[in-house]
Every structure is written in structure tokens, then in C-alpha cells.
Design a protein around this motif. Structure first.
Motif, PDB file in Angstrom:
ATOM      1  N   ASN A  32      53.746  46.336  40.666  1.00  0.00           N
ATOM      2  CA  ASN A  32      52.380  46.812  40.913  1.00  0.00           C
ATOM      3  C   ASN A  32      51.489  45.786  41.597  1.00  0.00           C
ATOM      4  N   ASN A  33      52.043  44.616  41.944  1.00  0.00           N
ATOM      5  CA  ASN A  33      51.249  43.592  42.609  1.00  0.00           C
ATOM      6  C   ASN A  33      50.678  44.138  43.912  1.00  0.00           C
ATOM      7  N   MET A  34      49.409  43.912  44.152  1.00  0.00           N
ATOM      8  CA  MET A  34      48.648  44.313  45.328  1.00  0.00           C
ATOM      9  C   MET A  34      48.511  45.835  45.448  1.00  0.00           C
ATOM     10  N   THR A  35      48.610  46.549  44.330  1.00  0.00           N
ATOM     11  CA  THR A  35      48.344  47.979  44.301  1.00  0.00           C
ATOM     12  C   THR A  35      46.834  48.182  44.347  1.00  0.00           C
ATOM     13  N   GLU A  36      46.392  49.184  45.077  1.00  0.00           N
ATOM     14  CA  GLU A  36      44.957  49.440  45.185  1.00  0.00           C
ATOM     15  C   GLU A  36      44.486  50.314  44.024  1.00  0.00           C
ATOM     16  N   ILE A  37      43.479  49.821  43.327  1.00  0.00           N
ATOM     17  CA  ILE A  37      42.864  50.553  42.215  1.00  0.00           C
ATOM     18  C   ILE A  37      41.354  50.451  42.379  1.00  0.00           C
ATOM     19  N   GLY A  38      40.701  51.573  42.454  1.00  0.00           N
ATOM     20  CA  GLY A  38      39.239  51.579  42.578  1.00  0.00           C
ATOM     21  C   GLY A  38      38.732  50.855  43.806  1.00  0.00           C
ATOM     22  N   GLY A  39      39.483  50.889  44.895  1.00  0.00           N
ATOM     23  CA  GLY A  39      39.059  50.242  46.135  1.00  0.00           C
ATOM     24  C   GLY A  39      39.370  48.760  46.213  1.00  0.00           C
ATOM     25  N   ASN A  40      40.031  48.211  45.198  1.00  0.00           N
ATOM     26  CA  ASN A  40      40.408  46.793  45.206  1.00  0.00           C
ATOM     27  C   ASN A  40      41.901  46.664  44.953  1.00  0.00           C
ATOM     28  N   HIS A  41      42.492  45.639  45.514  1.00  0.00           N
ATOM     29  CA  HIS A  41      43.907  45.371  45.291  1.00  0.00           C
ATOM     30  C   HIS A  41      44.046  44.437  44.091  1.00  0.00           C
ATOM     31  N   ILE A  42      44.922  44.809  43.166  1.00  0.00           N
ATOM     32  CA  ILE A  42      45.090  44.004  41.958  1.00  0.00           C
ATOM     33  C   ILE A  42      46.199  42.979  42.158  1.00  0.00           C
ATOM     34  N   ARG A  43      46.103  41.885  41.452  1.00  0.00           N
ATOM     35  CA  ARG A  43      47.107  40.832  41.477  1.00  0.00           C
ATOM     36  C   ARG A  43      47.865  40.905  40.160  1.00  0.00           C
ATOM     37  N   VAL A  44      49.172  41.097  40.239  1.00  0.00           N
ATOM     38  CA  VAL A  44      50.008  41.143  39.043  1.00  0.00           C
ATOM     39  C   VAL A  44      51.042  40.041  39.168  1.00  0.00           C
ATOM     40  N   ASP A  45      51.039  39.107  38.234  1.00  0.00           N
ATOM     41  CA  ASP A  45      52.064  38.062  38.220  1.00  0.00           C
ATOM     42  C   ASP A  45      52.318  37.632  36.776  1.00  0.00           C
ATOM     43  N   MET A  46      53.348  36.842  36.597  1.00  0.00           N
ATOM     44  CA  MET A  46      53.720  36.396  35.256  1.00  0.00           C
ATOM     45  C   MET A  46      52.802  35.262  34.824  1.00  0.00           C
ATOM     46  N   ALA A  47      52.400  35.289  33.584  1.00  0.00           N
ATOM     47  CA  ALA A  47      51.617  34.198  33.024  1.00  0.00           C
ATOM     48  C   ALA A  47      52.521  32.985  32.875  1.00  0.00           C
ATOM     49  N   CYS A  48      51.922  31.821  32.887  1.00  0.00           N
ATOM     50  CA  CYS A  48      52.717  30.605  32.741  1.00  0.00           C
ATOM     51  C   CYS A  48      51.990  29.656  31.792  1.00  0.00           C
ATOM     52  N   PRO A  49      52.706  28.687  31.253  1.00  0.00           N
ATOM     53  CA  PRO A  49      52.063  27.722  30.353  1.00  0.00           C
ATOM     54  C   PRO A  49      51.091  26.830  31.116  1.00  0.00           C
ATOM     55  N   PRO A  50      50.183  26.167  30.417  1.00  0.00           N
ATOM     56  CA  PRO A  50      49.265  25.240  31.083  1.00  0.00           C
ATOM     57  C   PRO A  50      50.030  24.212  31.914  1.00  0.00           C
ATOM     58  N   ARG A  51      49.404  23.747  32.983  1.00  0.00           N
ATOM     59  CA  ARG A  51      50.062  22.811  33.913  1.00  0.00           C
ATOM     60  C   ARG A  51      50.642  21.578  33.208  1.00  0.00           C
ATOM     61  N   LYS A  52      49.991  21.122  32.147  1.00  0.00           N
ATOM     62  CA  LYS A  52      50.473  19.939  31.429  1.00  0.00           C
ATOM     63  C   LYS A  52      51.876  20.165  30.868  1.00  0.00           C
ATOM     64  N   LYS A  53      52.186  21.418  30.531  1.00  0.00           N
ATOM     65  CA  LYS A  53      53.473  21.726  29.917  1.00  0.00           C
ATOM     66  C   LYS A  53      54.521  22.167  30.937  1.00  0.00           C
ATOM     67  N   MET A  54      54.203  22.120  32.221  1.00  0.00           N
ATOM     68  CA  MET A  54      55.085  22.662  33.248  1.00  0.00           C
ATOM     69  C   MET A  54      55.921  21.601  33.962  1.00  0.00           C
ATOM     70  N   LYS A  55      56.147  20.467  33.377  1.00  0.00           N
ATOM     71  CA  LYS A  55      56.908  19.406  34.036  1.00  0.00           C
ATOM     72  C   LYS A  55      58.298  19.912  34.398  1.00  0.00           C
ATOM     73  N   GLY A  56      58.665  19.741  35.665  1.00  0.00           N
ATOM     74  CA  GLY A  56      59.992  20.131  36.113  1.00  0.00           C
ATOM     75  C   GLY A  56      60.149  21.615  36.400  1.00  0.00           C
ATOM     76  N   VAL A  57      59.068  22.387  36.309  1.00  0.00           N
ATOM     77  CA  VAL A  57      59.128  23.822  36.568  1.00  0.00           C
ATOM     78  C   VAL A  57      58.685  24.079  38.008  1.00  0.00           C
ATOM     79  N   ALA A  58      59.214  25.119  38.612  1.00  0.00           N
ATOM     80  CA  ALA A  58      58.874  25.456  39.995  1.00  0.00           C
ATOM     81  C   ALA A  58      57.371  25.665  40.153  1.00  0.00           C
ATOM     82  N   ARG A  59      56.886  25.460  41.365  1.00  0.00           N
ATOM     83  CA  ARG A  59      55.459  25.620  41.668  1.00  0.00           C
ATOM     84  C   ARG A  59      55.034  27.079  41.546  1.00  0.00           C
ATOM     85  N   LEU A  60      53.733  27.276  41.323  1.00  0.00           N
ATOM     86  CA  LEU A  60      53.198  28.627  41.237  1.00  0.00           C
ATOM     87  C   LEU A  60      53.166  29.299  42.604  1.00  0.00           C
TER      88      LEU A  60
END
Length: 107
Positions: free
Chosen positions: A19-47
Motif C-alpha cells: 500500500n506504499n504511495m497509495t492515494e487516500i483523501g488526495g494524499n499519497h501515504i507512506r507505508v514502511d516497516m518500523a525500525c529500532p532507534p538509530r543507536k540500536k541499529m549498528k551493522g544494520v542496512a541503511r533506511l
């Protein structure tokens, strides 16, 4: 406006990504996976993939994400090439800082 949804099963969350970038009410919504705070993301791929992201500067402070989406989709609205738009805003006032990033589906 932001909303966070917690699914019972991971596969439901992955299905919601369609559903990422689906238009709802005249606006496109952003749907993505939540991720842990940056401090806890050592060694994880970039957003964001730097090879598919462009920096947009010198934009009005009151620009809306949707306006940039419409601009960068151009004439190809039937098959949009934009995956995400992010206007950088002041965390206290929510006023834009005059810059944004646009993430395209392909390089």
C-alpha cells in the motif's frame, strides 16, 4: 500525521507494504516497516538507498510532501516512480527547513 500499526504476524506487516504511495483523501501515504532507534541499529542496512535518493534544496518552508510527490511523478502517474518523499521539518514547530529527500523506485 503519522500512524503506527502493530500486526499479529510479520507476514501481515510485509503484505501491508504493497500500500506504499497509495492515494487516500488526495494524499499519497507512506507505508514502511518500523525500525529500532538509530543507536540500536549498528551493522544494520541503511533506511534509504543513497543511489536512488535525491536531495532537493531551496524549497519553500511550507511545502507539503504531496506537492513534491506530484512534481517528481510528472506525467507517469499511472505507474509512479517515486517510493517516498521526506520533507525535513523542525521537530518543535513542524515547519519545513527548506530541504527534502525523494526516494525513487529505481536508480
Amino acid at each position: 500525521m503519522n500512524a503506527y500499526i502493530v500486526f499479529k504476524e510479520e507476514q501481515s506487516a510485509h503484505a501491508a507494504l504493497s500500500n506504499n504511495m497509495t492515494e487516500i483523501g488526495g494524499n499519497h501515504i507512506r507505508v514502511d516497516m518500523a525500525c529500532p532507534p538509530r543507536k540500536k541499529m549498528k551493522g544494520v542496512a541503511r533506511l534509504y538507498d543513497r543511489k536512488r535518493t535525491v536531495f532537493v534544496g531551496n524549497i519553500p518552508f511550507d511545502v507539503k510532501d504531496e506537492e513534491l510527490y506530484q512534481l517528481f511523478c510528472g506525467l507517469s502517474r499511472s505507474e509512479p516512480n517515486v517510493e517516498a518523499v521526506r520533507v525535513i521539518r523542525d521537530p518543535n514547530t513542524s515547519i519545513g527547513k527548506g530541504i527534502a529527500y525523494v526516494l525513487f523506485k529505481t536508480r
